[in-house]
Design a protein around this motif. Structure first.
Motif, short mmCIF file in Angstrom:
data_model
loop_
_atom_site.label_atom_id
_atom_site.label_comp_id
_atom_site.label_asym_id
_atom_site.label_seq_id
_atom_site.Cartn_x
_atom_site.Cartn_y
_atom_site.Cartn_z
N SER A 142 26.29 -18.17 89.28
CA SER A 142 25.16 -18.66 90.16
C SER A 142 25.82 -18.88 91.76
O SER A 142 25.18 -19.35 92.29
CB SER A 142 24.45 -19.92 89.87
OG SER A 142 23.75 -19.64 88.58
N TYR A 143 27.24 -18.65 91.80
CA TYR A 143 27.75 -18.79 92.84
C TYR A 143 27.64 -17.46 93.72
O TYR A 143 28.12 -16.43 93.35
CB TYR A 143 29.27 -19.18 92.73
CG TYR A 143 29.42 -20.62 92.82
CD1 TYR A 143 29.46 -21.52 93.97
CD2 TYR A 143 29.44 -21.07 91.58
CE1 TYR A 143 29.77 -22.84 93.63
CE2 TYR A 143 29.96 -22.38 91.25
CZ TYR A 143 30.03 -23.42 92.44
OH TYR A 143 30.14 -24.62 92.35
N VAL A 144 26.98 -17.62 94.90
CA VAL A 144 27.17 -16.14 95.83
C VAL A 144 28.27 -15.99 96.48
O VAL A 144 29.02 -15.10 96.53
CB VAL A 144 25.70 -16.04 96.65
CG1 VAL A 144 25.88 -15.06 97.54
CG2 VAL A 144 24.74 -15.94 95.83
N GLY A 145 28.82 -17.07 97.23
CA GLY A 145 29.81 -16.88 98.34
C GLY A 145 31.30 -16.74 97.47
O GLY A 145 32.06 -15.74 97.92
N ARG A 146 31.52 -17.40 96.66
CA ARG A 146 32.58 -17.26 95.89
C ARG A 146 32.76 -15.87 95.02
O ARG A 146 33.83 -15.37 94.99
CB ARG A 146 32.81 -18.37 94.71
CG ARG A 146 32.59 -19.84 95.42
CD ARG A 146 32.86 -20.96 94.39
NE ARG A 146 32.62 -22.27 94.90
CZ ARG A 146 32.86 -23.59 94.63
NH1 ARG A 146 33.47 -23.59 93.36
NH2 ARG A 146 32.54 -24.50 95.19
N SER A 147 31.58 -15.30 94.51
CA SER A 147 31.62 -14.16 93.90
C SER A 147 31.75 -13.10 95.06
O SER A 147 32.62 -12.10 94.62
CB SER A 147 30.15 -14.18 93.13
OG SER A 147 29.78 -14.88 92.25
N LEU A 148 31.24 -13.38 96.17
CA LEU A 148 31.61 -12.11 97.16
C LEU A 148 32.91 -12.11 97.49
O LEU A 148 33.37 -11.05 97.74
CB LEU A 148 30.69 -12.70 98.40
CG LEU A 148 30.82 -11.55 99.60
CD1 LEU A 148 30.13 -10.42 99.46
CD2 LEU A 148 30.09 -12.47 100.94
N MET A 149 33.51 -13.36 97.69
CA MET A 149 35.13 -13.44 98.17
C MET A 149 35.66 -12.64 97.01
O MET A 149 37.01 -11.89 97.26
CB MET A 149 35.65 -14.65 98.44
CG MET A 149 37.03 -14.75 98.81
SD MET A 149 37.00 -13.95 100.51
CE MET A 149 38.75 -14.10 100.72
N VAL A 150 35.59 -13.08 95.63
CA VAL A 150 36.36 -12.42 94.75
C VAL A 150 36.29 -10.84 94.66
O VAL A 150 37.17 -9.92 94.56
CB VAL A 150 36.11 -12.82 93.27
CG1 VAL A 150 36.62 -12.03 92.22
CG2 VAL A 150 36.18 -14.26 92.96
N ALA A 151 35.07 -10.45 94.85
CA ALA A 151 34.90 -8.91 94.94
C ALA A 151 35.23 -8.31 96.28
O ALA A 151 35.87 -7.09 96.17
CB ALA A 151 33.14 -8.65 94.99
N ALA A 152 35.48 -9.05 97.34
CA ALA A 152 35.92 -8.49 98.44
C ALA A 152 37.45 -8.25 98.40
O ALA A 152 37.93 -7.29 98.86
CB ALA A 152 35.66 -9.45 99.70
N LEU A 153 38.18 -9.30 97.77
CA LEU A 153 39.56 -9.25 97.53
C LEU A 153 39.90 -8.06 96.70
O LEU A 153 40.87 -7.38 96.91
CB LEU A 153 40.01 -10.71 96.81
CG LEU A 153 39.97 -11.62 97.84
CD1 LEU A 153 40.36 -13.19 97.00
CD2 LEU A 153 41.20 -11.36 98.82
N PHE A 154 38.97 -7.93 95.59
CA PHE A 154 39.08 -6.65 94.69
C PHE A 154 39.01 -5.47 95.55
O PHE A 154 39.70 -4.57 95.25
CB PHE A 154 38.29 -6.87 93.61
CG PHE A 154 38.47 -5.66 92.79
CD1 PHE A 154 39.31 -5.58 91.62
CD2 PHE A 154 37.25 -4.51 92.59
CE1 PHE A 154 39.15 -4.44 91.03
CE2 PHE A 154 37.21 -3.71 91.74
CZ PHE A 154 38.29 -3.73 90.64
N ALA A 155 38.07 -5.34 96.49
CA ALA A 155 37.77 -4.21 97.17
C ALA A 155 38.90 -3.73 97.93
O ALA A 155 39.40 -2.53 98.23
CB ALA A 155 36.58 -4.45 97.95
N VAL A 156 39.41 -4.98 98.91
CA VAL A 156 40.64 -4.45 99.55
C VAL A 156 42.21 -4.79 99.78
O VAL A 156 42.85 -4.53 100.16
CB VAL A 156 40.30 -5.32 101.11
CG1 VAL A 156 38.83 -4.75 101.27
CG2 VAL A 156 40.36 -6.77 100.77
N HIS A 157 42.28 -5.35 98.31
CA HIS A 157 43.74 -5.62 98.13
C HIS A 157 44.62 -4.11 97.96
O HIS A 157 43.99 -3.55 97.09
CB HIS A 157 43.84 -6.44 96.86
CG HIS A 157 45.02 -7.20 96.73
ND1 HIS A 157 46.22 -6.56 96.35
CD2 HIS A 157 45.44 -8.62 96.69
CE1 HIS A 157 47.29 -7.36 96.38
NE2 HIS A 157 46.71 -8.62 96.67
N PRO A 158 45.56 -4.23 98.48
CA PRO A 158 46.35 -3.08 98.56
C PRO A 158 47.12 -2.59 97.24
O PRO A 158 47.28 -1.48 96.95
CB PRO A 158 47.51 -3.24 99.59
CG PRO A 158 47.47 -4.58 99.82
CD PRO A 158 46.30 -5.16 99.50
#
Length: 639
Positions: A142-158
């Protein structure tokens, strides 16, 4: 609509950043939690596609892509009933992954062998995985911001560049795709356990296993998921009021939760057996696997710390990190062990559920790939982090958010997140650049690692493809010096000798290379070249044996059948020659194959069939006279 506001007053560990107003003042869809989540999903999806957009112009890499596509007769011609049967029964490329083969076949059906389409399908699956990760975390926590950051890290991590840009790693992306859907479906099952819902989870897990065995640890991860965020463990504990109304499952005894995973554990066991059988059949379980267990444990401990380092500071990323147990220093093993033990102790002592889940997610998902059973010649691999780093991202994001929230530093944390994501995105863009061609990829690997014979082989092959044999040979010799039992460098040294008319030397080198590998493709190629050498030396008997050995190893290799046809025709066995030529043109119809077949048929007095074969050769040939002269040369006919 989610009751996030109610949850905030019940349990601070389960809530959403978006407050849900009362029903009397319902917001429009755009400003609802669900509406904002959809918008964020679209942003994640588009940002992932944009970041990896440059790969549309990249070629295939010679490292496995040719084996999976261009040189794989079962795959490159697209979907067919025969190809589908092969996908489910093949251990080709050291794996049993029929779903991955079917995915590549579909790509070949749609895009043929145009690399752009294959690359973009990889990017599409990665973008979908990013969105699915956000969706699963938001729905479960039920967290939006934290879930967003995890997904964003997964998206852009080299670290994930290898999984996305390397077409052969479609299996990584596909298995993650089904894994994340299965994880999402598990929450649906846990909210109201039913056999039909469990079957959906099991079915999705099966698809993931049939894409790549890396998701074999899902049953254990589901136990972690039961602990947090689903909070199903310990039936005797009090259940906070309102949790059930939110769709969270009732608590269960740990023994029941373990028993619940037994069917999934059975699936994992079966897939593990199939994977080991495939790896052994292809010789992928290397001689390093015979090193003592303590040595492999030491390497595993150090490898865990190396992965942690690349999670925090993702530099010096390489397609190959050579496995070298002799290079392990006792001090490194001791320090790595202390770091892991202290971190585990702190995580457990703090009793932060997200830290426990994230840390053990990271440790657990790497177990099958950490080298306890050494598969291949790599010490670690960037692609192995695709699943495991999610645990680290989860622990870091939740921990940082809690720290900032308690100290009222949320705005500062947002700025830090933006800077971190921007930096990682730039690093990813730079890392992608090394994949623009094989020479750049392997030169980079050789520059940032030591004693990397695989990289030296890669550089040599890249130069061979550019026609620079003299420039390639120093790299093959360097690879052989680093690892004398490396079959690829030895085979290419033999090729160099063959091209310099050292037939006895080349023959001896090929025989030496055959001692070092059980790889069917490499062995078949060596036997074909040995057959050609024996033929030039006038030893038609050994030439025939060599070509037959190649055909037995790779029945769909037309070169083996052409060679076998030529030596049997020269030996006077016309019926065997006709059979061999017929097999060759059935695999790959060529003007050379049909002219050879026509000549053998003509010698047998089968004039009509010879005329038909000649006609097919003319239809395929751009210059039939030139092809005929080439065929005459193969058979030793004087012009």
């Amino acid at each position: 609509m989610e009751a996030a506001a109610t949850a905030r007053s019940i349990d601070p560990a389960i809530h959403d950043r978006v407050t849900v107003p009362s029903s009397a003042s319902k917001p429009d869809w755009l400003h609802s939690v669900r509406g904002q989540s959809v918008i964020l999903c679209l942003l994640l999806f588009v940002a992932s596609l944009a970041l990896y957009n440059p790969v549309r112009g990249y070629p295939f890499t010679d490292y496995d892509d040719s084996r999976y596509l261009a040189d794989n007769a079962h795959v490159k011609n697209g979907l067919s009933w025969e190809a589908v049967k092969w996908a489910f029964t093949s251990y080709d490329e050291s794996n049993w992954h029929p779903v991955t083969w079917l995915s590549h076949m579909l790509d070949c059906q749609l895009f043929k062998l145009n690399p752009s389409g294959h690359h973009y399908m990889n990017v599409l699956f990665h973008a979908l995985n990013v969105v699915l990760l956000f969706w699963v975390l938001r729905r479960s926590t039920s967290y939006v911001g934290r879930s967003l950051m995890v997904a964003a890290l997964f998206a852009v991590h080299p670290i994930n560049v290898e999984s996305v840009v390397w077409v052969s790693e479609r299996k990584n992306l596909l298995s993650m795709f089904f894994f994340l859907i299965a994880l999402g479906a598990y929450r649906w099952y846990a909210s109201k356990p039913r056999l039909s819902r469990y079957a959906v989870v099991a079915g999705l897990f099966a698809l993931g296993l049939m894409a790549k065995a890396q998701v074999i640890t899902l049953p254990f991860l589901l136990l972690l998921w039961d602990y947090w965020p689903l909070r199903r463990m310990d039936k005797t504990a009090s259940q906070p009021a309102g949790i059930k109304a939110m769709g969270f499952p009732e608590k269960k005894a740990v023994s029941w939760l373990v028993l619940e995973k037994v069917p999934l554990l059975g699936m994992s066991l079966v897939d593990a057996i199939l994977t080991l059988r495939a790896q052994r059949a292809a010789g992928a379980i290397t001689s390093f696997a015979k090193s003592p267990l303590p040595v492999r444990l030491e390497n595993a401990v150090v490898s865990y710390v190396r992965y942690l380092g690349k999670a925090v500071w993702p530099s010096h990323l390489s397609l190959m990190y050579p496995y070298s147990p002799a290079s392990l220093k006792p001090s490194h093993v001791v320090l790595a062990s202390l770091l892991l033990l202290v971190t585990t102790a702190v995580v457990v002592a703090k009793k932060r559920p997200y830290c426990i889940v994230g840390w053990f997610w990271f440790l657990g998902t790497l177990v099958p790939m950490i080298g306890l059973i050494q598969i291949g010649v790599q010490a670690i691999a960037d692609r192995y982090a695709y699943l495991s780093f999610i645990g680290l991202f989860l622990a870091i994001c939740w921990g940082a958010a809690d720290f900032a929230e308690h100290r009222h530093l949320s705005k500062g944390l947002t700025a830090i997140c933006v800077v971190v994501l921007a930096g990682l995105a730039m690093a990813t863009h730079k890392q992608m650049g090394y994949w623009q061609n094989d020479l750049a990829l392997w030169s980079h690997a050789a520059a940032i690692t030591s004693n990397n014979y695989v990289a030296e082989d890669g550089i040599g092959i890249s130069q061979l493809e550019q026609g620079d044999l003299e420039g390639a040979i120093p790299h093959f010799r360097r690879a052989a010096a680093i690892r004398p039992t490396d079959p690829l460098s030895n085979i290419n040294i033999a090729f160099y000798q063959l091209n310099h008319s050292d037939l006895p030397g080349a023959l001896a080198q090929y025989k030496k290379a055959l001692e070092f590998t059980q790889d069917e493709r490499l062995r078949a190629g060596a036997f074909i070249n040995m057959g050609g050498i024996y033929e030039q030396l006038g030893n038609l008997s050994d030439a025939r044996k060599s070509f037959q050995a190649a055909a037995d190893l790779r029945p769909r290799n037309e070169r083996a059948w052409i060679g076998l046809g030529v030596v049997t025709q020269k030996s006077g066995d016309l019926n065997a020659a006709i059979q061999a030529y017929s097999r060759a043109v059935a695999i790959v119809p060529t003007d050379v194959g049909y002219l050879l077949l026509a000549g053998a048929l003509r010698q047998c007095g089968r004039a009509d069939e010879a005329a038909s074969a000649t006609q097919k050769a003319k239809q395929l040939s751009e210059n039939i006279d030139q092809t005929q002269r080439f065929v005459d040369g193969l058979l030793g006919h004087q012009p």
